[in-house]
Scaffold this motif. Structure first.
Motif, PDB file in Angstrom:
ATOM      1  N   TYR A  26       0.833  -1.206   0.000  1.00 15.50           N
ATOM      2  CA  TYR A  26       0.000   0.000   0.000  1.00 15.50           C
ATOM      3  C   TYR A  26       0.864   1.251   0.000  1.00 15.50           C
ATOM      4  CZ  TYR A  26      -3.579  -3.281   1.551  1.00 15.50           C
ATOM      5  OH  TYR A  26      -4.428  -4.349   1.643  1.00 15.50           O
ATOM      6  N   GLY A  27       0.375   2.271  -0.668  1.00 17.31           N
ATOM      7  CA  GLY A  27       0.915   3.615  -0.571  1.00 17.31           C
ATOM      8  C   GLY A  27      -0.196   4.473  -0.002  1.00 17.31           C
ATOM      9  N   ILE A  28       0.061   5.160   1.093  1.00 16.05           N
ATOM     10  CA  ILE A  28      -0.974   5.912   1.791  1.00 16.05           C
ATOM     11  C   ILE A  28      -0.607   7.390   1.781  1.00 16.05           C
ATOM     12  CG2 ILE A  28      -2.198   6.202   3.977  1.00 16.05           C
ATOM     13  CD1 ILE A  28      -1.279   3.202   4.530  1.00 16.05           C
ATOM     14  N   CYS A  29      -1.495   8.206   1.238  1.00 13.15           N
ATOM     15  CA  CYS A  29      -1.292   9.656   1.197  1.00 13.15           C
ATOM     16  C   CYS A  29      -2.249  10.302   2.190  1.00 13.15           C
ATOM     17  CB  CYS A  29      -1.595  10.205  -0.186  1.00 13.15           C
ATOM     18  SG  CYS A  29      -0.563   9.536  -1.491  1.00 13.15           S
ATOM     19  N   ILE A  30      -1.693  11.125   3.072  1.00 12.97           N
ATOM     20  CA  ILE A  30      -2.508  11.831   4.063  1.00 12.97           C
ATOM     21  C   ILE A  30      -2.132  13.301   3.988  1.00 12.97           C
ATOM     22  CG2 ILE A  30      -3.137  12.023   6.495  1.00 12.97           C
ATOM     23  CD1 ILE A  30      -2.045   9.096   6.767  1.00 12.97           C
ATOM     24  N   PHE A  39       1.988  16.846   2.173  1.00 11.36           N
ATOM     25  CA  PHE A  39       1.237  15.663   2.564  1.00 11.36           C
ATOM     26  C   PHE A  39       2.211  14.624   3.084  1.00 11.36           C
ATOM     27  CE2 PHE A  39       2.367  14.803  -1.818  1.00 11.36           C
ATOM     28  CZ  PHE A  39       2.657  13.456  -1.833  1.00 11.36           C
ATOM     29  N   CYS A  40       1.680  13.686   3.837  1.00  8.56           N
ATOM     30  CA  CYS A  40       2.469  12.588   4.381  1.00  8.56           C
ATOM     31  C   CYS A  40       2.253  11.375   3.479  1.00  8.56           C
ATOM     32  CB  CYS A  40       1.977  12.296   5.803  1.00  8.56           C
ATOM     33  SG  CYS A  40       2.766  10.886   6.584  1.00  8.56           S
ATOM     34  N   TYR A  41       3.332  10.712   3.093  1.00  9.06           N
ATOM     35  CA  TYR A  41       3.228   9.501   2.281  1.00  9.06           C
ATOM     36  C   TYR A  41       3.808   8.349   3.089  1.00  9.06           C
ATOM     37  CZ  TYR A  41       3.450   6.189  -1.551  1.00  9.06           C
ATOM     38  OH  TYR A  41       3.276   5.080  -2.340  1.00  9.06           O
ATOM     39  N   ILE A  42       3.018   7.314   3.266  1.00 10.97           N
ATOM     40  CA  ILE A  42       3.422   6.146   4.046  1.00 10.97           C
ATOM     41  C   ILE A  42       3.469   4.939   3.126  1.00 10.97           C
ATOM     42  CG2 ILE A  42       2.793   4.603   5.936  1.00 10.97           C
ATOM     43  CD1 ILE A  42       1.221   6.998   7.145  1.00 10.97           C
ATOM     44  N   ILE A  43       4.581   4.221   3.142  1.00 13.86           N
ATOM     45  CA  ILE A  43       4.663   2.935   2.449  1.00 13.86           C
ATOM     46  C   ILE A  43       4.195   1.910   3.467  1.00 13.86           C
ATOM     47  CG2 ILE A  43       6.180   1.255   1.350  1.00 13.86           C
ATOM     48  CD1 ILE A  43       7.983   3.652   0.593  1.00 13.86           C
ATOM     49  N   GLY A  44       3.056   1.275   3.188  1.00 17.05           N
ATOM     50  CA  GLY A  44       2.419   0.456   4.210  1.00 17.05           C
ATOM     51  C   GLY A  44       2.200  -0.986   3.821  1.00 17.05           C
ATOM     52  N   GLY A  45       1.650  -1.698   4.790  1.00 14.79           N
ATOM     53  CA  GLY A  45       1.311  -3.105   4.638  1.00 14.79           C
ATOM     54  C   GLY A  45       0.124  -3.425   5.520  1.00 14.79           C
ATOM     55  N   SER A  46      -0.137  -4.690   5.727  1.00 18.15           N
ATOM     56  CA  SER A  46      -1.254  -5.147   6.552  1.00 18.15           C
ATOM     57  C   SER A  46      -0.733  -5.595   7.903  1.00 18.15           C
ATOM     58  CB  SER A  46      -1.982  -6.306   5.873  1.00 18.15           C
ATOM     59  OG  SER A  46      -2.511  -5.891   4.645  1.00 18.15           O
ATOM     60  N   TYR A  47      -0.950  -4.786   8.911  1.00 20.31           N
ATOM     61  CA  TYR A  47      -0.493  -5.112  10.264  1.00 20.31           C
ATOM     62  C   TYR A  47      -1.406  -6.169  10.860  1.00 20.31           C
ATOM     63  CZ  TYR A  47       0.634  -4.606  15.199  1.00 20.31           C
ATOM     64  OH  TYR A  47       0.993  -4.850  16.498  1.00 20.31           O
ATOM     65  N   LYS A  48      -0.798  -7.225  11.364  1.00 24.17           N
ATOM     66  CA  LYS A  48      -1.572  -8.299  11.979  1.00 24.17           C
ATOM     67  C   LYS A  48      -1.462  -8.229  13.498  1.00 24.17           C
ATOM     68  CE  LYS A  48      -0.779 -10.927   7.817  1.00 24.17           C
ATOM     69  NZ  LYS A  48      -0.345  -9.827   7.021  1.00 24.17           N
ATOM     70  N   LEU A  58       2.489   2.677  13.320  1.00 21.39           N
ATOM     71  CA  LEU A  58       1.206   2.041  13.065  1.00 21.39           C
ATOM     72  C   LEU A  58       0.210   3.176  12.878  1.00 21.39           C
ATOM     73  CD1 LEU A  58      -0.656  -0.429  12.944  1.00 21.39           C
ATOM     74  CD2 LEU A  58      -0.909  -0.236  15.417  1.00 21.39           C
ATOM     75  N   TYR A  59      -0.352   3.279  11.695  1.00 15.14           N
ATOM     76  CA  TYR A  59      -1.354   4.305  11.417  1.00 15.14           C
ATOM     77  C   TYR A  59      -2.683   3.609  11.188  1.00 15.14           C
ATOM     78  CZ  TYR A  59      -3.825   8.273   9.553  1.00 15.14           C
ATOM     79  OH  TYR A  59      -4.747   9.280   9.381  1.00 15.14           O
ATOM     80  N   GLU A  60      -3.699   4.047  11.915  1.00 14.84           N
ATOM     81  CA  GLU A  60      -5.023   3.464  11.769  1.00 14.84           C
ATOM     82  C   GLU A  60      -5.995   4.536  11.311  1.00 14.84           C
ATOM     83  OE1 GLU A  60      -6.220   0.424  14.824  1.00 14.84           O
ATOM     84  OE2 GLU A  60      -4.603   1.412  15.917  1.00 14.84           O
ATOM     85  N   GLY A 102      -8.890  14.090   3.986  1.00 16.69           N
ATOM     86  CA  GLY A 102      -7.833  14.335   3.003  1.00 16.69           C
ATOM     87  C   GLY A 102      -6.832  13.196   2.992  1.00 16.69           C
ATOM     88  N   ALA A 103      -7.208  12.092   2.362  1.00 16.72           N
ATOM     89  CA  ALA A 103      -6.339  10.913   2.332  1.00 16.72           C
ATOM     90  C   ALA A 103      -6.769  10.010   1.183  1.00 16.72           C
ATOM     91  CB  ALA A 103      -6.430  10.149   3.647  1.00 16.72           C
ATOM     92  N   ASN A 104      -5.881   9.121   0.797  1.00 13.88           N
ATOM     93  CA  ASN A 104      -6.253   8.030  -0.098  1.00 13.88           C
ATOM     94  C   ASN A 104      -5.263   6.888   0.096  1.00 13.88           C
ATOM     95  OD1 ASN A 104      -4.013   8.167  -1.916  1.00 13.88           O
ATOM     96  ND2 ASN A 104      -5.028   9.734  -3.104  1.00 13.88           N
ATOM     97  N   ILE A 105      -5.680   5.734  -0.349  1.00 12.52           N
ATOM     98  CA  ILE A 105      -4.836   4.543  -0.259  1.00 12.52           C
ATOM     99  C   ILE A 105      -4.656   3.994  -1.675  1.00 12.52           C
ATOM    100  CG2 ILE A 105      -4.644   2.175   0.600  1.00 12.52           C
ATOM    101  CD1 ILE A 105      -6.366   3.046   2.992  1.00 12.52           C
ATOM    102  N   GLU A 106      -3.428   3.695  -2.029  1.00 14.53           N
ATOM    103  CA  GLU A 106      -3.138   3.032  -3.293  1.00 14.53           C
ATOM    104  C   GLU A 106      -2.745   1.596  -2.969  1.00 14.53           C
ATOM    105  OE1 GLU A 106       0.080   5.419  -4.701  1.00 14.53           O
ATOM    106  OE2 GLU A 106      -1.245   7.048  -5.340  1.00 14.53           O
TER     107      GLU A 106
END
Length: 129
Positions: A26-30, A39-48, A58-60, A102-106
């Motif tokens: 995931y790429g997360i733009c906030i 804007f903040c860009y987070i390179i993300g994944g699925s936290y278990k 950890l961004y929720e 103001g966000a989106n997820i790629e």
């Protein structure tokens, strides 16, 4: 998934977290609420579960409704085209929904990002008007 990790076996806590959480999927733009130009860009994944190594966060997102748009084609052009259409056509003409935050997820699939058949998605948080 983005090819952020290519070793056979992860070494250390950060590499294990990258593998276990599929960091790069995931790429997360906030939007930065303090400035219209940042804007903040987070390179993300699925936290278990498990430890979050130093230097990672950890961004929720709060629970909300998401409009999801599929995209097919090489990056970054295909995502940029869909993103432009979302904001210039879909949102501007939509009588039911508006942006909720103001966000989106790629989302990025596995595979070669330059392929004509490469699949990705954009998720936009929305709320009823």
């Amino acid at each position: 998934m983005l090819p952020l990790y290519s070793k056979e076996k992860p070494e250390g806590e950060i590499e294990e977290t990258i593998c276990n959480c599929c960091i790069g999927e995931y790429g997360i733009c906030i939007d930065d609420l303090g400035s219209e130009e940042k804007f903040c860009y987070i390179i993300g994944g699925s936290y278990k579960d498990g430890n979050i190594p130093e230097g990672m966060i950890l961004y929720e997102f709060p629970e909300m409704l998401w409009a999801k748009f599929s995209c097919k084609g090489p990056l970054p052009e295909s995502l940029q085209t869909i993103n432009t259409k979302i904001f210039s056509e879909w949102l501007s003409c939509n009588i039911e929904y508006e942006i909720a935050m103001g966000a989106n997820i790629e989302w990025y699939s596995k595979g070669e990002m330059s392929d004509l058949g490469y699949e990705s998605k954009i998720w936009i948080p929305v709320k009823a008007k």
